[in-house]
Scaffold this active site. Structure first.
Site, short mmCIF file in Angstrom:
data_model
loop_
_atom_site.label_atom_id
_atom_site.label_comp_id
_atom_site.label_asym_id
_atom_site.label_seq_id
_atom_site.Cartn_x
_atom_site.Cartn_y
_atom_site.Cartn_z
N ARG A 225 35.82 -22.62 -51.63
CA ARG A 225 35.60 -22.37 -53.11
C ARG A 225 36.53 -20.64 -53.65
O ARG A 225 36.71 -20.40 -52.92
CB ARG A 225 34.09 -20.79 -52.36
N HIS B 131 30.51 -15.79 -54.09
CA HIS B 131 29.80 -17.19 -53.22
C HIS B 131 29.00 -16.87 -54.27
O HIS B 131 28.24 -17.71 -54.38
CB HIS B 131 29.44 -15.72 -51.99
N TYR C 145 36.50 -9.75 -47.72
CA TYR C 145 37.27 -10.91 -46.66
C TYR C 145 38.03 -12.29 -47.27
O TYR C 145 38.76 -12.84 -46.17
CB TYR C 145 35.67 -11.77 -46.09
#
Length: 378
Positions: A273, A277, A286
């Protein structure tokens, strides 16, 4: 004597065959050790050039679709958008391998796959716009509504596929799940039912490395997510999700495997990705920029375009034509989202149950009373 000390071999079977049935050899169900690839391998020489050019056009459209949807979100036209940037090869291949009579069961990140099935972008993004539960006729497009709860669409796919087979209909259901979805009970229940019923279903797991901020290493200790298939007696396949040709090939075989009555298939596509998100997520908290840069080198669009150019299968004119078509799609999206739709709050209660429940009727009456009071404040 412990279980580890017990004798093994044909004469030492723990369970009699008449009680539990014959044991199945798990070897044919196991995925390959490494993800299957085609581009950059000798297998690529056998690929249909027109198929590769078609996949390229679809990827270009998909990338522009993601970019435009992200821009619409920044403009406030969409409430939220989970981009599939970097995962476009999985999205377009999933739609391309299905017949018109087959069914697609998408997750919330799979709007590109929905658009690739022929749904207009404004309809595919209705839920994410916040205007209604849903934006298209599922029966007309053979595409289920977007599923926001993780993996709850997977049992639905199994149920529909099994029912279709009982009716004698030639239907395969393909359901799309993220790596985070494989941690949900619905996913495992779906696999179990699919295996027991031998349902014509393909499970496509897009392993993009993270369930929001949780890395795969903290979700599963399995060698690969494709290995989860063997526990349910179904076939597992592992494919490079950034190799459009490989994804198309593996999914084509999986759909045919399911259609022919040989059982369901779990395909894990290893991808990434590239964006956060959703637009509400800060991915820098993260993951490192170096990690993202490394995966950008394996961008599915760039990988396929490089292959086409190196093999003289596309020229500047072909690239420009694909880009022009993508700009037309983006212009269509901007035009469709320019005007605000007329909304009826009472439509919230439509298409929830075939027969409204008492609780739903009570809620509808309350809202109707509130709307009437607003219209006539006396």
């Amino acid at each position: 004597m412990t279980l580890l000390d017990q004798p093994t071999g044909p004469s030492a079977s723990v369970w009699p065959p008449d009680a539990h049935g014959p044991r199945r050899d798990p070897a044919p169900l196991l995925p390959d050790p490494e993800p299957f690839r085609m581009l950059g391998t000798p297998a690529a020489d056998k690929l249909d050039p027109e198929l590769l050019r078609d996949l390229y056009r679809r990827l270009v459209l998909g990338r522009r679709y993601n970019q435009q949807a992200t821009t619409l979100t920044k403009q406030g036209r969409l409430a939220v958008y989970p981009a599939s940037t970097g995962q476009e090869a999985c999205q377009v291949a999933a739609a391309a391998v299905l017949r018109e009579t087959d069914w697609l069961f998408p997750s919330y990140r799979d709007t590109l796959a929905v658009v690739s099935r022929g749904v207009r972008p404004v309809a595919a993004l209705t839920l994410l716009r916040g205007n209604a539960h849903h934006g298209w006729d599922p029966k007309a497009h053979r595409t289920a509504p977007l599923c926001t709860p993780l993996a709850t669409q997977a049992p639905h796919a199994v149920g529909l596929a099994h029912a279709a087979r009982l009716r004698g209909d030639d239907v395969v259901a393909l359901t799309m799940v993220g790596d985070g979805g494989t941690s949900e009970g619905d996913f495992h229940e779906a696999l179990n039912f699919a295996g027991v019923l031998n349902a014509p279903v393909v499970f496509l797991v897009q392993n993009n490395g993270y369930a929001i901020s949780v890395p795969l290493s903290k979700q599963s200790a399995a060698p690969t997510l494709a290995h989860k298939a063997v526990g349910y007696g179904i076939s597992g396949r592992l494919v490079d999700g950034n190799d459009a040709a490989a994804v198309h090939s593996v999914l084509t075989e999986a759909v045919e495997h399911a259609r022919s009555g040989r059982g369901p298939v779990l395909v894990e596509a290893v991808t990434y990705r590239l964006e956060a998100h959703t637009n509400a997520d800060d991915a820098t908290r993260y993951r490192t920029s170096d990690e993202v840069v490394a995966w950008r080198q394996r961008d599915p669009l760039a990988v396929l375009e490089r292959h086409l150019r190196e093999h003289d299968l596309i020229d500047d004119a072909g690239v420009a034509a694909a880009a022009e078509a993508a700009e037309e799609l983006a212009a269509e999206m901007r035009a469709e989202f320019h005007s605000e739709p007329e909304l009826d709050p009472m439509s919230l209660f439509e298409h929830v149950y075939a027969e409204p429940t008492p609780q739903l009727r009570e809620q509808a009456d309350l809202l109707a009373a509130e709307l009437a009071a607003e219209a006539d404040p006396r």
